[in-house]
Motif scaffolding. Structure first.
Motif, mmCIF file in Angstrom:
data_model
loop_
_atom_site.group_PDB
_atom_site.id
_atom_site.type_symbol
_atom_site.label_atom_id
_atom_site.label_comp_id
_atom_site.label_asym_id
_atom_site.label_seq_id
_atom_site.Cartn_x
_atom_site.Cartn_y
_atom_site.Cartn_z
ATOM 1 N N LYS A 134 0.849 -1.173 0.000
ATOM 2 C CA LYS A 134 0.000 0.000 0.000
ATOM 3 C C LYS A 134 0.893 1.234 0.000
ATOM 4 C CE LYS A 134 -2.819 1.916 3.343
ATOM 5 N NZ LYS A 134 -3.730 1.803 4.457
ATOM 6 N N LYS A 135 0.546 2.234 -0.802
ATOM 7 C CA LYS A 135 1.340 3.459 -0.863
ATOM 8 C C LYS A 135 1.242 4.185 0.473
ATOM 9 C CE LYS A 135 1.906 7.668 -3.534
ATOM 10 N NZ LYS A 135 3.311 7.699 -3.666
ATOM 11 N N GLU A 136 2.401 4.565 0.999
ATOM 12 C CA GLU A 136 2.433 5.273 2.271
ATOM 13 C C GLU A 136 2.028 6.733 2.071
ATOM 14 O OE1 GLU A 136 6.371 4.787 3.784
ATOM 15 O OE2 GLU A 136 5.902 2.848 4.640
ATOM 16 N N ALA A 171 7.456 13.488 6.040
ATOM 17 C CA ALA A 171 7.567 12.191 6.709
ATOM 18 C C ALA A 171 6.533 11.234 6.138
ATOM 19 C CB ALA A 171 7.360 12.349 8.209
ATOM 20 N N ASN A 172 6.834 9.935 6.192
ATOM 21 C CA ASN A 172 5.905 8.892 5.759
ATOM 22 C C ASN A 172 5.125 8.382 6.959
ATOM 23 O OD1 ASN A 172 6.811 8.894 3.079
ATOM 24 N ND2 ASN A 172 8.523 7.571 3.616
ATOM 25 N N VAL A 173 3.799 8.392 6.881
ATOM 26 C CA VAL A 173 2.950 7.889 7.962
ATOM 27 C C VAL A 173 2.965 6.368 7.902
ATOM 28 C CG1 VAL A 173 0.608 7.825 8.889
ATOM 29 C CG2 VAL A 173 1.481 9.925 7.858
ATOM 30 N N LEU A 202 10.960 9.203 9.579
ATOM 31 C CA LEU A 202 11.648 10.433 9.211
ATOM 32 C C LEU A 202 13.136 10.147 9.208
ATOM 33 C CD1 LEU A 202 11.366 13.479 8.631
ATOM 34 C CD2 LEU A 202 11.561 13.853 11.084
ATOM 35 N N ASP A 203 13.761 10.248 8.052
ATOM 36 C CA ASP A 203 15.197 9.964 7.903
ATOM 37 C C ASP A 203 15.558 8.568 8.376
ATOM 38 O OD1 ASP A 203 15.588 12.553 6.905
ATOM 39 O OD2 ASP A 203 15.920 13.357 8.917
ATOM 40 N N GLY A 204 14.705 7.581 8.086
ATOM 41 C CA GLY A 204 14.983 6.197 8.447
ATOM 42 C C GLY A 204 14.732 5.853 9.896
#
Length: 65
Positions: free
Chosen positions: A3-5, A16-18, A33-35
């Motif tokens: 699923k696309k984040e 940031a990716n949720v 955020l930044d891994g």
């Protein structure tokens, strides 16, 4: 199937990716955020403070495949 984040812009301008979680938190989101997995406030989109003096002391790193 992946699923696309969802990506959001934090209050400081960073993107940031949720992350999907099995729990339904009412006031926070878990983001990458930044891994590093971090907690943000849903309403203000600000990062929660870490317990230690450095950013990485209490962070969870995301394994890249």
């Amino acid at each position: 199937m992946n699923k696309k984040e969802e990506q959001i812009v934090l209050s400081n301008g960073e993107v940031a990716n949720v992350k999907d979680t099995q729990s339904n938190y009412q006031n926070i989101l878990i983001v990458e955020l930044d891994g590093v997995l971090r907690v943000i406030d849903k309403e203000t989109r600000t990062l929660a403070q870490t317990l230690g003096s450095t950013h990485n002391q209490h962070a969870y790193y995301v394994k890249k495949s």
